[in-house]
Structures are given as C-alpha cells and as structure tokens.
Scaffold this motif. Sequence first.
Motif, PDB file in Angstrom:
ATOM      1  N   PRO A   1       0.835  -1.202   0.000  1.00  0.00           N
ATOM      2  CA  PRO A   1       0.000   0.000   0.000  1.00  0.00           C
ATOM      3  C   PRO A   1       0.875   1.260   0.000  1.00  0.00           C
ATOM      4  O   PRO A   1       1.896   1.316   0.694  1.00  0.00           O
ATOM      5  CB  PRO A   1      -0.801  -0.113   1.297  1.00  0.00           C
ATOM      6  N   LEU A   2       0.475   2.241  -0.763  1.00  0.00           N
ATOM      7  CA  LEU A   2       1.243   3.493  -0.867  1.00  0.00           C
ATOM      8  C   LEU A   2       1.406   4.143   0.498  1.00  0.00           C
ATOM      9  O   LEU A   2       2.478   4.655   0.813  1.00  0.00           O
ATOM     10  CB  LEU A   2       0.568   4.445  -1.855  1.00  0.00           C
ATOM     11  N   ARG A   3       0.374   4.122   1.322  1.00  0.00           N
ATOM     12  CA  ARG A   3       0.456   4.753   2.656  1.00  0.00           C
ATOM     13  C   ARG A   3       1.592   4.138   3.477  1.00  0.00           C
ATOM     14  O   ARG A   3       2.425   4.846   4.035  1.00  0.00           O
ATOM     15  CB  ARG A   3      -0.862   4.604   3.403  1.00  0.00           C
ATOM     16  N   THR A   4       1.659   2.821   3.532  1.00  0.00           N
ATOM     17  CA  THR A   4       2.698   2.127   4.290  1.00  0.00           C
ATOM     18  C   THR A   4       4.076   2.443   3.726  1.00  0.00           C
ATOM     19  O   THR A   4       5.023   2.716   4.466  1.00  0.00           O
ATOM     20  CB  THR A   4       2.450   0.599   4.243  1.00  0.00           C
ATOM     21  N   TYR A   5       4.179   2.403   2.400  1.00  0.00           N
ATOM     22  CA  TYR A   5       5.442   2.668   1.719  1.00  0.00           C
ATOM     23  C   TYR A   5       5.946   4.073   2.045  1.00  0.00           C
ATOM     24  O   TYR A   5       7.106   4.267   2.406  1.00  0.00           O
ATOM     25  CB  TYR A   5       5.228   2.493   0.212  1.00  0.00           C
ATOM     26  N   LEU A   6       5.063   5.068   1.907  1.00  0.00           N
ATOM     27  CA  LEU A   6       5.472   6.454   2.156  1.00  0.00           C
ATOM     28  C   LEU A   6       5.812   6.678   3.621  1.00  0.00           C
ATOM     29  O   LEU A   6       6.784   7.382   3.927  1.00  0.00           O
ATOM     30  CB  LEU A   6       4.385   7.421   1.699  1.00  0.00           C
ATOM     31  N   ASP A   7       5.034   6.104   4.538  1.00  0.00           N
ATOM     32  CA  ASP A   7       5.351   6.249   5.962  1.00  0.00           C
ATOM     33  C   ASP A   7       6.767   5.761   6.248  1.00  0.00           C
ATOM     34  O   ASP A   7       7.541   6.421   6.946  1.00  0.00           O
ATOM     35  CB  ASP A   7       4.357   5.466   6.828  1.00  0.00           C
ATOM     36  N   ASP A   8       7.115   4.609   5.687  1.00  0.00           N
ATOM     37  CA  ASP A   8       8.436   4.019   5.904  1.00  0.00           C
ATOM     38  C   ASP A   8       9.539   4.840   5.246  1.00  0.00           C
ATOM     39  O   ASP A   8      10.502   5.249   5.894  1.00  0.00           O
ATOM     40  CB  ASP A   8       8.436   2.581   5.369  1.00  0.00           C
ATOM     41  N   ARG A   9       9.400   5.109   3.955  1.00  0.00           N
ATOM     42  CA  ARG A   9      10.460   5.788   3.201  1.00  0.00           C
ATOM     43  C   ARG A   9      10.634   7.252   3.614  1.00  0.00           C
ATOM     44  O   ARG A   9      11.754   7.734   3.742  1.00  0.00           O
ATOM     45  CB  ARG A   9      10.200   5.697   1.703  1.00  0.00           C
ATOM     46  N   VAL A  10       9.541   7.960   3.817  1.00  0.00           N
ATOM     47  CA  VAL A  10       9.633   9.357   4.252  1.00  0.00           C
ATOM     48  C   VAL A  10      10.215   9.416   5.657  1.00  0.00           C
ATOM     49  O   VAL A  10      11.039  10.283   5.960  1.00  0.00           O
ATOM     50  CB  VAL A  10       8.266  10.063   4.152  1.00  0.00           C
ATOM     51  N   GLY A  11       9.818   8.472   6.508  1.00  0.00           N
ATOM     52  CA  GLY A  11      10.384   8.415   7.854  1.00  0.00           C
ATOM     53  C   GLY A  11      11.898   8.296   7.845  1.00  0.00           C
ATOM     54  O   GLY A  11      12.583   8.907   8.660  1.00  0.00           O
ATOM     55  N   LEU A  12      12.425   7.519   6.914  1.00  0.00           N
ATOM     56  CA  LEU A  12      13.882   7.364   6.813  1.00  0.00           C
ATOM     57  C   LEU A  12      14.563   8.662   6.380  1.00  0.00           C
ATOM     58  O   LEU A  12      15.682   8.958   6.801  1.00  0.00           O
ATOM     59  CB  LEU A  12      14.234   6.241   5.836  1.00  0.00           C
ATOM     60  N   LEU A  13      13.909   9.451   5.535  1.00  0.00           N
ATOM     61  CA  LEU A  13      14.490  10.720   5.092  1.00  0.00           C
ATOM     62  C   LEU A  13      14.361  11.810   6.160  1.00  0.00           C
ATOM     63  O   LEU A  13      15.257  12.623   6.350  1.00  0.00           O
ATOM     64  CB  LEU A  13      13.820  11.193   3.798  1.00  0.00           C
TER      65      LEU A  13
END
Length: 179
Positions: free
Chosen positions: A158-170
Amino acid sequence: MTDGVTDGVERARGLLAGAAARLGEADARDEALGEYVEPKPVLGIRRDPTIRSLGRVWRVGALLLGSSPETAGQVWATGTITRVTEAGRSQFVSVSAEVRRAYRAAAAKGHFAPGDTVNHGATPIPLDGTLVDADSVLFVRDGEPRVRWSATAGTDVPLRTYLDDRVGLLVDPPRGATA
C-alpha cells in the motif's frame, strides 16, 4: 470513471502531497532532476551530451516527488542516478563503467554542483485515471493506491505504508546514516 477509481486516485494524490509536505517541513535533502540531452551536430561538429536541469526532487525509493516550484505536485518513477564528480578519463574497463563516466561528464556539463545527485531517465507518472491497474511503479488496484519497487516487480505494498516508511527514513534517518 467509478467512485472507487476516483477515490483511489484522489487518495494517491493526497498521500503524495502529504509526503511532500512532511519532507518540506523537515527540510529533507533533495536531489536534482535532469534530462539527458544529446545535442544535434552544428555545422557537422558533434557536441558533448549534457544533462539539463528540470528542478529538484526527493527520492523516496522507487518514486521521485517534486520539491521545487518547477516540479511541485509531480511524481516520477526513479530512473538513473548519477553523482556529480570529475568524470575522469576513459579507461575502457567495462561498458557500464564508461556509461557511468559519460553520465558524470554530462552532469558536470549541465552545471550541477559537485557532489550533487542527479536523477535522470525518470518516467513521469500522471496522477489521473491511468493509475488504475497500471503496469507501473505507482498504481491503483481495487480503489487502493499501491507501489512496487519496479514496474516488473511481482510484489507491491500500500502506498500509505510505503510512504510512511520511506519518508520516515528521510525525515529521521537512523543514527550514523548521514554525514
């Protein structure tokens, strides 16, 4: 267009806008977006290829999110990534090494700052009804925006899960992950 389709595309737009806002508020590091250009010969004289600047983006894994006025609200599938360094001289070690050297030379000719990262060969992703069941990195299936690491990857999240993870890393990189 059915409501599920509209909702899925609107959800994707909202999630991407939210991710971009979060990255902007955190003043996350962005990168250059460029276009590799091979100029036509002038009076029979070949000119060196260059990478032309298109603006700035945040690289969020397989997606690039616009971070500058020229790119705001747009998204791309990540293409080729080149670090701007001295191109060095041709050594014909391998074809891939020569291709990387040529990209570094084109980036330097495009007047990008030394050490900057330039994303080129990126594929624009329209945020419209074409996302529905698309064979791309970002797509909508059953009204849910989803992302895969590449257009040919068999799995997606899911895009929401993906963005939460990847944006969190940045926004909050793990200790020792940045210089």
